[in-house]
Design a protein around this motif. Structure first.
Motif, mmCIF file in Angstrom:
data_model
loop_
_atom_site.group_PDB
_atom_site.id
_atom_site.type_symbol
_atom_site.label_atom_id
_atom_site.label_comp_id
_atom_site.label_asym_id
_atom_site.label_seq_id
_atom_site.Cartn_x
_atom_site.Cartn_y
_atom_site.Cartn_z
ATOM 1 N N UNK A 173 0.805 -1.236 -0.052
ATOM 2 C CA UNK A 173 -0.172 -0.025 -0.040
ATOM 3 C C UNK A 173 0.825 1.188 -0.216
ATOM 4 N N UNK A 174 0.691 2.112 -0.878
ATOM 5 C CA UNK A 174 1.425 3.384 -1.214
ATOM 6 C C UNK A 174 0.589 4.541 -0.630
ATOM 7 N N UNK A 175 1.193 5.203 0.177
ATOM 8 C CA UNK A 175 0.475 6.470 0.643
ATOM 9 C C UNK A 175 0.430 7.488 -0.500
ATOM 10 N N UNK A 176 -1.012 8.078 -0.611
ATOM 11 C CA UNK A 176 -0.948 9.030 -1.666
ATOM 12 C C UNK A 176 -1.398 8.386 -3.207
ATOM 13 N N UNK A 177 -1.883 7.208 -3.054
ATOM 14 C CA UNK A 177 -2.213 6.496 -4.465
ATOM 15 C C UNK A 177 -3.438 6.174 -4.064
ATOM 16 N N UNK A 178 -4.088 6.128 -5.184
ATOM 17 C CA UNK A 178 -5.596 5.495 -5.301
ATOM 18 C C UNK A 178 -5.875 3.858 -4.766
ATOM 19 N N UNK A 179 -4.629 3.186 -5.287
ATOM 20 C CA UNK A 179 -4.606 1.792 -4.764
ATOM 21 C C UNK A 179 -3.478 1.266 -4.700
ATOM 22 N N UNK A 180 -3.168 -0.032 -4.497
ATOM 23 C CA UNK A 180 -2.273 -0.710 -4.180
ATOM 24 C C UNK A 180 -1.073 -0.898 -5.452
ATOM 25 N N UNK A 181 0.149 -0.993 -5.024
ATOM 26 C CA UNK A 181 0.961 -1.234 -6.134
ATOM 27 C C UNK A 181 1.729 -2.556 -5.750
ATOM 28 N N UNK A 182 2.521 -3.000 -6.720
ATOM 29 C CA UNK A 182 3.432 -4.278 -6.422
ATOM 30 C C UNK A 182 4.665 -3.732 -6.038
ATOM 31 N N UNK A 183 5.422 -4.561 -5.547
ATOM 32 C CA UNK A 183 6.727 -4.326 -5.058
ATOM 33 C C UNK A 183 7.761 -4.204 -6.249
ATOM 34 N N UNK A 184 7.382 -4.502 -7.319
ATOM 35 C CA UNK A 184 8.110 -4.177 -8.903
ATOM 36 C C UNK A 184 8.068 -2.935 -9.237
ATOM 37 N N UNK A 185 6.895 -2.274 -8.611
ATOM 38 C CA UNK A 185 6.559 -0.677 -8.937
ATOM 39 C C UNK A 185 5.537 -0.605 -10.000
ATOM 40 N N UNK A 186 4.933 -1.803 -10.477
ATOM 41 C CA UNK A 186 3.906 -1.633 -11.302
ATOM 42 C C UNK A 186 2.438 -1.675 -10.521
ATOM 43 N N UNK A 187 1.413 -1.320 -11.136
ATOM 44 C CA UNK A 187 0.095 -1.209 -10.603
ATOM 45 C C UNK A 187 -0.185 -2.878 -10.045
ATOM 46 N N UNK A 188 -0.916 -3.018 -9.033
ATOM 47 C CA UNK A 188 -1.340 -4.167 -8.495
ATOM 48 C C UNK A 188 -2.714 -4.478 -9.226
ATOM 49 N N UNK A 189 -2.769 -5.991 -9.561
ATOM 50 C CA UNK A 189 -1.779 -6.927 -9.761
ATOM 51 C C UNK A 189 -0.800 -6.666 -10.995
ATOM 52 N N UNK A 190 0.212 -6.767 -10.973
ATOM 53 C CA UNK A 190 1.133 -6.761 -12.005
ATOM 54 C C UNK A 190 1.210 -7.919 -12.927
ATOM 55 N N UNK A 191 1.786 -7.909 -14.024
ATOM 56 C CA UNK A 191 1.621 -8.980 -14.905
ATOM 57 C C UNK A 191 2.306 -10.295 -14.376
ATOM 58 N N UNK A 192 3.176 -10.155 -13.606
ATOM 59 C CA UNK A 192 3.729 -11.505 -13.205
ATOM 60 C C UNK A 192 2.630 -12.020 -12.128
ATOM 61 N N UNK A 193 2.098 -11.302 -11.264
ATOM 62 C CA UNK A 193 1.010 -11.666 -10.473
ATOM 63 C C UNK A 193 -0.101 -12.450 -11.251
ATOM 64 N N UNK A 194 -0.461 -11.878 -12.215
ATOM 65 C CA UNK A 194 -1.383 -12.396 -13.186
ATOM 66 C C UNK A 194 -1.168 -13.845 -13.826
ATOM 67 N N UNK A 195 0.079 -13.904 -14.288
ATOM 68 C CA UNK A 195 0.707 -14.935 -14.520
ATOM 69 C C UNK A 195 0.671 -16.050 -13.433
ATOM 70 N N UNK A 196 1.121 -15.661 -12.241
ATOM 71 C CA UNK A 196 1.223 -16.715 -11.020
ATOM 72 C C UNK A 196 -0.239 -17.094 -10.834
ATOM 73 N N UNK A 197 -1.276 -16.156 -10.800
ATOM 74 C CA UNK A 197 -2.837 -16.607 -10.671
ATOM 75 C C UNK A 197 -3.175 -17.662 -11.815
ATOM 76 N N UNK A 198 -2.718 -17.458 -13.013
ATOM 77 C CA UNK A 198 -3.132 -18.151 -14.257
ATOM 78 C C UNK A 198 -2.703 -19.536 -14.036
#
Length: 67
Positions: free
Chosen positions: A37-62
């Motif tokens: 969770x990043x203060x001042x943003x509308x939503x959560x971000x991934x530790x890699x810097x992309x918006x959550x869920x990032x492409x890698x997280x989507x791949x893991x879920x798939x």
């Protein structure tokens, strides 16, 4: 799966090892990508810097759905 090319250990072959080889890919993704969770943003971000869920997280879920 095309998105996992180059991530699967070369020693893993055969139908019985499908789960094991993709499990390793998913474990690697979860080890490096976390929701933060990043203060001042509308939503959560991934530790890699992309918006959550990032492409890698989507791949893991798939992959988890597939295996």
């Amino acid at each position: 799966m095309l998105a996992t090319n180059g991530r699967i250990p070369a020693g893993r072959t055969g139908t019985e090892d499908d789960f094991a080889k993709y499990r390793d890919v998913v474990a690697d993704i979860f080890a490096h990508h976390r929701r933060t969770d990043c203060a001042g943003t509308a939503g959560a971000v991934c530790s890699c810097g992309d918006a959550w869920p990032c492409r890698e997280e989507l791949l893991a879920a798939e992959l988890l759905d597939w295996i």
